[in-house]
Design a protein around this motif. Structure first.
Motif, PDB file in Angstrom:
ATOM      1  N   SER A  94      -6.252   4.063  -2.614  1.00  0.00           N
ATOM      2  CA  SER A  94      -5.458   2.864  -2.877  1.00  0.00           C
ATOM      3  C   SER A  94      -6.112   1.614  -2.301  1.00  0.00           C
ATOM      4  CB  SER A  94      -4.048   3.022  -2.296  1.00  0.00           C
ATOM      5  OG  SER A  94      -4.080   3.068  -0.877  1.00  0.00           O
ATOM      6  N   SER A  95      -7.050   1.793  -1.370  1.00  0.00           N
ATOM      7  CA  SER A  95      -7.768   0.636  -0.825  1.00  0.00           C
ATOM      8  C   SER A  95      -8.634  -0.041  -1.879  1.00  0.00           C
ATOM      9  CB  SER A  95      -8.639   1.069   0.359  1.00  0.00           C
ATOM     10  OG  SER A  95      -9.608   2.019  -0.042  1.00  0.00           O
ATOM     11  N   LEU A  96      -8.905   0.654  -3.005  1.00  0.00           N
ATOM     12  CA  LEU A  96      -9.683   0.055  -4.096  1.00  0.00           C
ATOM     13  C   LEU A  96      -8.866  -0.950  -4.897  1.00  0.00           C
ATOM     14  CD1 LEU A  96     -11.458   3.298  -5.394  1.00  0.00           C
ATOM     15  CD2 LEU A  96     -12.447   1.510  -3.962  1.00  0.00           C
ATOM     16  N   ALA A  97      -7.573  -1.071  -4.596  1.00  0.00           N
ATOM     17  CA  ALA A  97      -6.712  -1.999  -5.330  1.00  0.00           C
ATOM     18  C   ALA A  97      -7.190  -3.441  -5.204  1.00  0.00           C
ATOM     19  CB  ALA A  97      -5.273  -1.883  -4.830  1.00  0.00           C
ATOM     20  N   VAL A 101      -3.195  -0.326 -10.861  1.00  0.00           N
ATOM     21  CA  VAL A 101      -3.513   0.527  -9.708  1.00  0.00           C
ATOM     22  C   VAL A 101      -2.729   1.825  -9.772  1.00  0.00           C
ATOM     23  CG1 VAL A 101      -3.388   0.709  -7.195  1.00  0.00           C
ATOM     24  CG2 VAL A 101      -4.129  -1.430  -8.252  1.00  0.00           C
ATOM     25  N   LEU A 102      -1.433   1.731 -10.047  1.00  0.00           N
ATOM     26  CA  LEU A 102      -0.603   2.933 -10.077  1.00  0.00           C
ATOM     27  C   LEU A 102      -1.026   3.886 -11.186  1.00  0.00           C
ATOM     28  CD1 LEU A 102       1.839   4.417  -8.919  1.00  0.00           C
ATOM     29  CD2 LEU A 102       3.286   3.153 -10.524  1.00  0.00           C
ATOM     30  N   ILE A 103      -1.253   3.353 -12.392  1.00  0.00           N
ATOM     31  CA  ILE A 103      -1.657   4.211 -13.502  1.00  0.00           C
ATOM     32  C   ILE A 103      -3.023   4.831 -13.240  1.00  0.00           C
ATOM     33  CG2 ILE A 103      -2.280   4.240 -15.949  1.00  0.00           C
ATOM     34  CD1 ILE A 103      -0.164   2.085 -16.393  1.00  0.00           C
ATOM     35  N   THR A 112       0.829  -1.209   0.000  1.00  0.00           N
ATOM     36  CA  THR A 112       0.000   0.000   0.000  1.00  0.00           C
ATOM     37  C   THR A 112       0.857   1.250   0.000  1.00  0.00           C
ATOM     38  OG1 THR A 112      -1.859  -1.086   1.122  1.00  0.00           O
ATOM     39  CG2 THR A 112      -1.710   1.300   1.324  1.00  0.00           C
ATOM     40  N   VAL A 113       1.887   1.263   0.842  1.00  0.00           N
ATOM     41  CA  VAL A 113       2.781   2.421   0.912  1.00  0.00           C
ATOM     42  C   VAL A 113       3.495   2.628  -0.422  1.00  0.00           C
ATOM     43  CG1 VAL A 113       4.864   3.327   2.009  1.00  0.00           C
ATOM     44  CG2 VAL A 113       3.094   2.263   3.404  1.00  0.00           C
TER      45      VAL A 113
END
Length: 398
Positions: A339-342, A270-272, A97-98
């Motif tokens: 980011s929790s939606l990952a 996720v990053l994009i 996550t970080v």
């Protein structure tokens, strides 16, 4: 004594009605009652929850963290096997996550700044393209964007047997991107220590340079000095460690790529997705910050013969940051929480690992409390840093 009475000597004493009519007394009473109601509601919820868990023979507490996890995690920044305990599994999710949040904040700041400046460009095409980018990706829900990128990335590249090689020793497949990495060596530990020492030295040199500038008016080339110190110390540590050159290069072995470092499609999606979505809001923050700078600053720069690009970089952007930092903080917090939606695309972040832990142990309350506390900690840490940075950028009154 509910009625007003006279004390000996003829002095009028206050009765209960007088105290109740006093606004300060009533305010204290209301606060006491409100606190008592909150404590009572909390006691009821906790006691009722514990009673229900005991009735269903569900254990409570965080002792499960020492138990064997017995499930695999597709990507990890630390050593992890299914034989590791739940605490290690949660640490893997936390670090993932970080990683996404940290890289996402850096990339969305860079991309958002570029498009924010482009929104004010005198070039019609550049200005309109930036507007289309912002208005398109800002108005599509971030979860849908994650699904979109996760559908595109694995299908955009061939299977492992026909891996696409855009650069030497870099392979792109439907299982992710494989890049060469250095083989583990003590020299890299020395380089990390040297980098930390360099940052400390640069910090004190920067303070000295600022005092020198205030006292004498003579600038110090802090940027070049910082780069020289950083790369110089890291290079010295590299040479002391033996200057290792061995690389772990990815290669096709059997039906899969072995070696190197794999950047998974889930991570890239996720990053994009988070970066593009958040960068649109950052672009608007940057644009509004630039527009908040008085036009006289542009005119003064032009009167000095400065190019528009230099005026933007040296005069306008530094002033706009004082306006932009508070709303930028909100966008960084939103990216971290989003980011929790990952978990929706299978990236093993904290929420995904916690959900698996919760399903296996039945410790729902404990698992949820852990990742709630982690996201709260990440948000507060980001806020503290940005508040400190905001104070550093604020104008100091003399």
């Amino acid at each position: 004594m509910s009625k007003t009475q006279k004390a000996p000597g003829g002095v009028r004493s206050k009765g209960l009605t007088d105290y109740l009519n006093d606004e300060n007394v009533r305010a204290v009473i209301y606060q006491i009652v409100a606190i008592a109601l909150v404590i009572l509601a909390g006691w009821y919820l906790v006691s009722n929850t514990l009673a229900n868990l005991e009735r269903q023979n569900i254990s409570t507490g965080y002792g499960f963290l020492n138990l064997e996890a017995s499930f695999g995690i597709s990507e990890s920044m630390i050593d992890y096997t299914p034989q590791s305990n739940y605490a290690t599994a949660l640490m893997v999710g936390f670090l993932n996550t970080v990683k996404v949040a940290f890289l996402g904040i850096i990339l969305c700041t860079i991309i958002g700044t570029i498009f924010g400046v482009a929104r004010l460009s005198s070039n019609w095409i550049v200005r309109k393209l930036a507007t289309v980018y912002v208005e398109t990706f800002r108005n599509i829900p971030v979860l849908l964007q994650l699904f979109f990128w996760y559908a595109i990335i694995p299908n955009a590249f061939p299977a492992a047997r026909n891996a696409f090689q855009p650069l030497p020793d870099v392979l792109l497949t439907n299982r992710g991107m494989y890049i060469p990495v250095p083989v583990a060596d003590n020299a890299y530990d020395f380089m990390g220590i040297a980098a930390i020492i360099a940052f400390i030295v640069i910090y004190f040199i920067n303070k000295w340079a600022t005092k020198r500038l205030d006292a004498t008016g003579q600038p110090f080339p802090i940027v070049w000095a910082s780069l020289g110190i950083f790369f110089g110390l890291v290079l010295i540590a590299y040479l002391i460690g033996g200057a290792p050159t061995a690389m772990d290069i990815p290669a096709l072995k059997g039906f899969n790529i072995q070696g190197g470092y794999n950047i998974s499609p889930e991570f890239m999606s996720v990053l994009i997705g988070l970066t593009i979505y958040t960068s649109t809001y950052v672009a608007e923050v940057v644009r509004s910050g630039i527009q908040a700078v008085p036009t006289g600053q542009w005119e003064a720069a032009e009167s000095l013969g400065l190019k528009r690009s230099i005026a933007l970089r040296k005069i306008i952007l530094p002033q706009s940051m004082r306006v932009a930092i508070p709303p930028l903080t909100n966008q960084y917090l939103n990216l971290t929480k989003n980011s929790s939606l990952a978990v929706a695309v299978g990236y093993p972040d904290l929420v995904s690992v916690s959900n698996t832990t919760m399903n296996q142990t039945g410790q729902a309350i404990e698992a949820i409390s852990i990742y709630m506390a982690v996201y709260l900690g990440l948000s507060l840490t980001t806020s503290l840093f940005m508040n400190w940075f905001n104070k550093k950028m604020a104008l100091v009154e003399r």
